[in-house]
Write a protein that holds these residues in place. Structure first.
Motif, PDB file in Angstrom:
ATOM      1  N   GLU A   1       0.839  -1.204   0.000  1.00  0.00           N
ATOM      2  CA  GLU A   1       0.000   0.000   0.000  1.00  0.00           C
ATOM      3  C   GLU A   1       0.874   1.255   0.000  1.00  0.00           C
ATOM      4  O   GLU A   1       0.589   2.227  -0.712  1.00  0.00           O
ATOM      5  CB  GLU A   1      -0.923  -0.006   1.217  1.00  0.00           C
ATOM      6  CG  GLU A   1      -1.869   1.181   1.261  1.00  0.00           C
ATOM      7  CD  GLU A   1      -2.852   1.095   2.413  1.00  0.00           C
ATOM      8  OE1 GLU A   1      -2.980   2.095   3.156  1.00  0.00           O
ATOM      9  OE2 GLU A   1      -3.493   0.047   2.566  1.00  0.00           O
TER      10      GLU A   1
ATOM     11  N   ALA B   1      -5.269  -5.262  -0.555  1.00  0.00           N
ATOM     12  CA  ALA B   1      -4.883  -3.864  -0.351  1.00  0.00           C
ATOM     13  C   ALA B   1      -4.847  -3.108  -1.673  1.00  0.00           C
ATOM     14  O   ALA B   1      -5.298  -1.953  -1.759  1.00  0.00           O
ATOM     15  CB  ALA B   1      -3.520  -3.790   0.348  1.00  0.00           C
TER      16      ALA B   1
ATOM     17  N   LEU C   1      -7.351   0.105  -2.955  1.00  0.00           N
ATOM     18  CA  LEU C   1      -6.880   1.389  -3.481  1.00  0.00           C
ATOM     19  C   LEU C   1      -7.436   1.670  -4.876  1.00  0.00           C
ATOM     20  O   LEU C   1      -7.720   2.819  -5.214  1.00  0.00           O
ATOM     21  CB  LEU C   1      -5.356   1.411  -3.508  1.00  0.00           C
ATOM     22  CG  LEU C   1      -4.660   1.426  -2.141  1.00  0.00           C
ATOM     23  CD1 LEU C   1      -3.155   1.242  -2.308  1.00  0.00           C
ATOM     24  CD2 LEU C   1      -4.955   2.727  -1.401  1.00  0.00           C
TER      25      LEU C   1
END
Length: 207
Positions: free
Chosen positions: A112, A134, A138
């Motif tokens: 991340e 993750a 995003l």
């Protein structure tokens, strides 16, 4: 990749056993690389390419786009060929400097962090399901727009959900359906794509 006689024989056996298929020539090159690396013909029915995934990935490689991977095994597996072709920077989530997070795995927190630094990078998640989740988080929040995501982690709890969300993301990607997958599969996909991209762009970029 330099092929030897035994490699050619093995690929010939793979071609004979696979027989007819619906892959494009470029997609099939990736598929046979994965089967060669794993000796598992089930990957023929598990590997999935989004529209324009190979074209987008090849163009990104040729543009020297940063590559972010989840584990050192993937980094070690792809770096030699990358260095001898397009020389893209390759960063590993496990080596990212991050503050400790009790709720997150090291791979997820690291990828991340790197994703925010390289929002249009190429992301290769070979092993850590949490890292794939993750990345998808995003993408869904529109914080990053990767050039390509390769998602091949194995798992029993939730990995199919993460892969399904990747499918729905509309981002160019290559994924392995279901529970199977590994860092070895990710390396085979990346190296196959690098070879294809080098054939298409390499000499042009070095002429």
């Amino acid at each position: 990749m330099e092929w030897h006689v035994s490699d050619a024989q093995s690929l010939g056996l793979i071609d004979n056993e696979i027989g007819d298929h619906g892959f494009s020539a470029a997609e099939y090159e990736i598929v046979r690389r994965v089967i060669y690396a794993t000796a598992d013909f089930e990957y023929k029915s598990l590997i999935s390419f989004s529209d324009q995934a190979l074209q987008a990935g090849a163009a990104a490689l040729a543009a020297r786009t940063t590559i972010v991977v989840d584990v050192p095994m993937v980094q070690v597996g792809i770096t030699p060929l990358i260095q001898s072709t397009f020389a893209n920077p390759v960063y590993c989530s496990m080596e990212a400097l991050t503050r400790p997070q009790k709720e997150r795995t090291r791979a997820a927190w690291g990828i991340e962090t790197l994703a925010r630094r390289y929002p249009e990078g190429i992301f290769v998640v070979g092993q850590a399901q949490t890292a794939l989740s993750a990345i998808v988080d995003l993408i869904e929040s529109e914080e990053i727009r990767p050039a390509l995501v390769i998602g091949t982690p194995s798992g029993f709890v939730g990995v199919d959900v993460a892969k399904s969300r990747l499918h729905d993301s509309m981002v160019p990607h290559i994924r392995i359906e279901g529970r199977k997958g590994s860092a070895v599969v990710a390396v085979a996909i990346v190296n196959g794509l690098v070879d294809l991209a080098w054939q298409a762009y390499g000499q042009e970029g070095n002429s």
